[in-house]
Design a protein around this motif. Structure first.
Motif, PDB file in Angstrom:
ATOM      1  N   TYR A   7      -1.398  -5.432  -0.267  1.00 33.95           N
ATOM      2  CA  TYR A   7      -2.746  -4.966   0.056  1.00 33.95           C
ATOM      3  C   TYR A   7      -2.999  -3.575  -0.492  1.00 33.95           C
ATOM      4  CZ  TYR A   7      -4.245  -8.855   3.009  1.00 33.95           C
ATOM      5  OH  TYR A   7      -4.659 -10.089   3.445  1.00 33.95           O
ATOM      6  N   ARG A   8      -2.018  -2.696  -0.376  1.00 33.98           N
ATOM      7  CA  ARG A   8      -2.196  -1.335  -0.884  1.00 33.98           C
ATOM      8  C   ARG A   8      -2.452  -1.344  -2.385  1.00 33.98           C
ATOM      9  NH1 ARG A   8       2.511   0.639   0.162  1.00 33.98           N
ATOM     10  NH2 ARG A   8       3.270   0.351  -1.964  1.00 33.98           N
TER      11      ARG A   8
ATOM     12  N   PHE B 279      -3.668  -3.812  -4.147  1.00 35.83           N
ATOM     13  CA  PHE B 279      -4.977  -4.407  -4.387  1.00 35.83           C
ATOM     14  C   PHE B 279      -6.083  -3.381  -4.202  1.00 35.83           C
ATOM     15  CE2 PHE B 279      -8.615  -6.593  -2.191  1.00 35.83           C
ATOM     16  CZ  PHE B 279      -9.222  -7.054  -3.343  1.00 35.83           C
ATOM     17  N   TYR B 280      -6.066  -2.666  -3.078  1.00 35.79           N
ATOM     18  CA  TYR B 280      -7.122  -1.685  -2.813  1.00 35.79           C
ATOM     19  C   TYR B 280      -7.050  -0.491  -3.766  1.00 35.79           C
ATOM     20  CZ  TYR B 280      -8.324  -4.307   1.362  1.00 35.79           C
ATOM     21  OH  TYR B 280      -8.731  -5.303   2.230  1.00 35.79           O
TER      22      TYR B 280
ATOM     23  N   LYS C  93      -0.089 -13.668   4.519  1.00 42.00           N
ATOM     24  CA  LYS C  93      -1.302 -13.086   5.104  1.00 42.00           C
ATOM     25  C   LYS C  93      -2.385 -13.110   4.047  1.00 42.00           C
ATOM     26  CE  LYS C  93      -3.037  -9.217   7.871  1.00 42.00           C
ATOM     27  NZ  LYS C  93      -3.435 -10.108   8.982  1.00 42.00           N
TER      28      LYS C  93
END
Length: 291
Positions: free
Chosen positions: A273-274, A276-277, A258
């Motif tokens: 993603y977590r 990264f953010y 993704k």
């Protein structure tokens, strides 16, 4: 016995700034060839002014990125503190591992009078056991890329990844993998034998060629079957033609991709993603290493 063609296709436009880009892999027929899960072809282009080509800072996780520069000058920054410029014929390789930010900018080669840009970017999927490792980086200039002439003055072969006969790339192998740039001179041919169960594909970046008796055109991606056999490449043109040949053993673990992340489960994508953010991939210092 010659290998059979499974399918052929052309890429979809995916331009960045002034660069004309065709996304070759993944495509509607396959998501991977061996460990290779992504291929963008940055088409040959002559520039008369400064080039808007920065990818912008973005993350990766679970893969190694490889940029092979045919013509141009590629500047790399990443959040692990790596910085380098690589020139025509060179390679930028970065193992994202458990997560890193990077940015690349492709410009005409400042060391020559050549105003062209032409390059490829591959993503190489890492085995699950290597996805959590520390990021790594290699800047490989053209003189460091193994190369040899083909028999009978047929042309030459460069080993970008893997090995061929006595040539060995310095890029790490986590599975059986290979990436070759073959140039055939007019009226010549070259035959290569591929072992059973090895996935292999060819891409023709700039000219047509005949592969196992079938003619394919510029910009075509051709995948072959997995039976052991030969690939005979023939150039009937009046000028040299280039063939990018790549593949390796099948990736047998689950693939969940993704955006810029390629992992083995949906939960690992969510974690990527977590993190990264949350800022866990660090920051790029754009003055790092510059002189």
């Amino acid at each position: 016995m010659q290998k059979k063609t499974s399918f052929s296709t052309k890429g979809q436009r995916a331009d960045i700034g002034d660069l004309t880009i065709y996304r070759i892999l993944a495509n509607r027929y396959t998501d991977a060839v061996g460990p290779f899960v992504f291929l963008d072809h940055i088409s040959p282009k002559v520039h008369t002014s400064p080039v808007d080509s920065s990818t912008g800072a973005h993350p990766h996780r679970g893969i190694a990125t490889l940029t092979y520069i045919i013509d141009g000058e590629d500047e790399h920054f990443d959040s692990a503190g790596n910085y380098a410029k690589v020139y025509s014929g060179g390679i930028q390789w970065m193992k994202a591992g458990h997560g890193v930010l990077h940015d690349e900018t492709l410009q005409p080669d400042s060391k020559t009078d050549n105003n062209r840009t032409h390059a490829f970017q591959f993503w190489i999927n890492l085995p699950a056991k290597n996805k959590a490792e520390q990021p790594e980086y290699l800047a490989i200039q053209s003189e460091m890329v193994p190369q040899k002439n083909l028999p009978n003055d047929a042309g030459w072969i460069k080993v970008i990844v893997g090995s061929y006969e006595d040539l060995q790339s310095i890029i790490p192998n986590y599975t059986t993998q290979f990436l070759y740039h073959i140039q055939l001179q007019p009226g010549h041919s070259f035959n290569i034998t591929i072992d059973e169960k090895i996935e292999v594909a060819a891409f023709l970046p700039s000219q047509k060629a005949i592969l196992n008796g079938d003619e394919f055109g510029e910009g075509e991606f051709i995948e072959f079957d997995r039976a052991a056999g030969d690939i005979l490449m023939v150039n009937k043109l009046q000028e040299a033609t280039d063939i990018i040949l790549f593949g390796g053993e099948p990736y047998t673990e689950a693939i969940v991709a993704k955006g810029p992340f390629v992992m083995n489960t949906s939960g690992e994508i969510a974690d990527a993603y977590r993190d990264f953010y949350a800022g866990n991939y660090g920051k790029i210092k754009t003055d790092a290493g510059r002189v």
